[in-house]
Design a protein around this motif. Structure first.
Motif, short mmCIF file in Angstrom:
data_model
loop_
_atom_site.label_atom_id
_atom_site.label_comp_id
_atom_site.label_asym_id
_atom_site.label_seq_id
_atom_site.Cartn_x
_atom_site.Cartn_y
_atom_site.Cartn_z
N CYS A 35 -5.32 8.69 2.36
CA CYS A 35 -4.50 7.48 2.33
C CYS A 35 -4.75 6.66 3.59
O CYS A 35 -4.96 7.21 4.67
N ARG A 36 -4.71 5.34 3.44
CA ARG A 36 -4.76 4.41 4.57
C ARG A 36 -3.62 3.42 4.39
O ARG A 36 -3.42 2.92 3.28
N TRP A 37 -2.92 3.13 5.48
CA TRP A 37 -1.81 2.19 5.35
C TRP A 37 -1.48 1.54 6.70
O TRP A 37 -2.07 1.88 7.73
N ARG A 41 6.28 4.31 6.44
CA ARG A 41 4.93 3.89 6.84
C ARG A 41 4.61 4.27 8.28
O ARG A 41 3.75 3.67 8.92
N HIS A 69 -1.83 17.89 5.63
CA HIS A 69 -2.45 16.59 5.89
C HIS A 69 -2.44 16.29 7.39
O HIS A 69 -1.41 16.45 8.05
N ALA A 125 3.37 8.97 -1.25
CA ALA A 125 2.70 9.80 -2.25
C ALA A 125 3.48 11.08 -2.54
O ALA A 125 3.35 11.65 -3.62
N THR A 155 0.84 -1.20 0.00
CA THR A 155 0.00 0.00 0.00
C THR A 155 0.87 1.25 0.00
O THR A 155 2.06 1.20 0.32
N GLN A 156 0.28 2.38 -0.37
CA GLN A 156 1.02 3.63 -0.43
C GLN A 156 0.62 4.53 0.74
O GLN A 156 -0.56 4.79 0.95
N SER A 157 1.61 5.01 1.48
CA SER A 157 1.35 5.95 2.56
C SER A 157 1.35 7.37 2.02
O SER A 157 1.73 7.62 0.87
N ILE A 158 0.95 8.31 2.84
CA ILE A 158 1.01 9.72 2.43
C ILE A 158 2.45 10.14 2.18
O ILE A 158 2.72 11.02 1.36
#
Length: 472
Positions: A379-381, A105, A326, A46, A40-43
């Motif tokens: 984002c969710r991670w 993360r 954010h 990104a 998954t991609q974290s903020i």
């Protein structure tokens, strides 16, 4: 973020048999650990949208030093050793891409202190604060020296106290620390509210010069600096086998490295190499980030100052507000932390357990900031923390030829400690450990964690029967 309980309680062990009858994992998981990684991609990831991993290792090469792991620890170690020993052949092997693990993360907080070390010894307390404060300063200096494109802010962080009794105890602790020359400040609720108006908070401890940083930008931004210094970086290159001796052999899917020494910079993934499995385990911490807040949303929320916070409860929660607006938040419930049987290191975000974790941390955020209910999630991670039983890190070197260097088990304080670990390993590699001998965890015995299935049962029993999460 902070720590894990000193041990699994007797109550947890008593409950293990009851849990076994209803929640025993399938037996196939008793097989050797799977080599797996979150995708998954974290903020933070990104913020590095143009990043492309280097090619994987092909063929056989030699090195003076091989570093396994491309997070804070591995990159910091490569930076400092390449600076001091420019003639050495340094190879860094990363299983996926730089900062794919906890370095990219996390919740973003860069803090003082070391978990598992209390403040009752004044001399030790001053040393710990001085070391971690210098580590934070070194991060900022590195960003400025190399003009790294890293989003960060260091205008201080808070520890929130959620009952009158805890607030008064924290006030007394703050006075003690100030008497030692440590610049903390206690703020009562009426002093705190104009800048940070969180519900259910009776006071907060403010620490200046701490803050928040985009770890993925930091780690990935250092890649060209390392390569200019001659460090060979191979991404998409997991180490499948490690054969130790005077010369260490590392086997990868399509290559091999023969090295005179190796650095374990793998933290929560270390057991995949068959090492330190009884010393630490991977704990998954769930996090999310909102879309950037407008000035009006920040005003309604009541968050006007400070880079971030953590609270004082057993279900520790933490948040940070990035310089891009954010709001990052994690923790706060048993669901927000998960240990998967047999040290599993992938936490699929589509799973039921992940969805429950994300909803639980959202509810915790709303307890502090009810106005956050209208904020969209960007984002969710999940991130894998390396947790030790006594919460203290594992630093040192080992092996018959003393050619295996390690820095592991940050138990939630990895941003500061993992970057300090690079300096530590560089000193050991250079033959001078005088700066580090006082550390209580330097090449010390650690309390072993039980093997499976008792490890999984103990964790589940502790969290279910006590209603608490190990404090991380």
């Amino acid at each position: 973020m902070a720590s894990i309980q000193n041990s699994f309680t007797a109550r947890a062990l008593e409950g293990a048999a009851a849990l076994a009858s209803t929640a025993w994992p399938v037996m196939e998981r008793l097989l050797p650990e799977r080599l797996e990684f979150d995708d998954t991609q974290s903020i933070w990831h990104a913020g590095t949208s143009d990043y492309r991993p280097r090619p994987s290792l092909e063929g056989s090469i030699t090195a003076d030093l091989a570093i396994i792991g491309g997070g804070f620890t591995g990159v910091s170690t490569a930076y400092h050793i390449a600076q001091r020993f420019p003639q050495r052949r340094i190879v860094l092997l990363e299983a996926t891409s730089l900062a794919n693990g906890a370095s990219g993360r996390n919740g973003g907080l860069a803090l003082n202190w070391i978990n598992g070390i209390d403040t009752s010894d004044p001399d030790l307390t001053r040393k710990v604060y001085g070391l971690t404060s210098a580590g934070l300063c070194a991060i900022r200096t590195l960003i400025e020296r190399h003009r790294l494109p890293v989003d960060h802010r260091f205008d201080g962080t808070l520890t929130l106290h959620t009952s009158p009794e805890r607030a008064e105890a924290a006030h007394a602790e703050g006075e003690y620390l100030r008497g030692l020359g440590i610049p903390v400040q206690f703020l009562y609720r009426n002093e705190l509210a104009p800048q940070f108006n969180a519900r259910g908070v009776y006071g907060a401890t403010f620490e200046p010069d701490t803050g928040q940083i985009n770890g993925a930008q930091f780690v990935r931004g250092l890649r060209p600096i390392l390569e200019e210094r001659g460090v060979a970086i191979y991404e998409q290159t997991p180490v499948l086998r490690l054969r130790v001796g005077r010369e260490i052999h590392l086997t990868t899917p399509r290559g091999e490295v023969r090295s005179q020494a190796v650095v374990l910079a793998t933290n929560g993934y270390t057991s995949k190499l068959g090492l330190f499995r009884d010393a630490l385990f991977p704990l998954h911490s769930s996090v999310f980030a909102t879309a950037p807040l407008t000035p009006a949303q920040r005003e309604e929320l009541g968050w006007r100052s400070f880079a971030g916070f953590a609270d004082d409860r057993d279900r520790i929660s933490y948040g940070s507000l990035t310089c891009t607006g954010h709001l990052v938040f994690g923790g706060g419930s048993n669901q927000a932390y998960a240990y998967l049987f047999n040290n599993r290191t992938r936490f699929p975000m589509q799973s039921g357990i992940a969805r429950r974790a994300q909803e639980a941390i959202r509810q915790t955020l709303l307890e502090y900031f009810p106005a956050a209910s209208a904020l969209p999630i960007a984002c969710r991670w999940s991130g894998v923390l390396g947790i030790t039983l006594n919460r203290q890190p594992l630093w040192g070197r080992c092996g018959e030829y003393r050619n295996i260097y390690y820095a592991l088990g940050y138990s939630g304080h990895g941003i500061t400690l993992a970057n300090l670990a690079g300096e530590f390993i560089a000193d050991l590699y250079g033959g001078d450990d005088s700066r580090w001998r006082w550390l209580p965890f330097y090449e010390r015995r650690y309390p072993p964690i039980p093997p499976e299935p008792f490890r999984w049962l103990g964790y589940q029993a502790f969290t279910r029967l006590t209603g608490r999460s190990p404090r991380v």
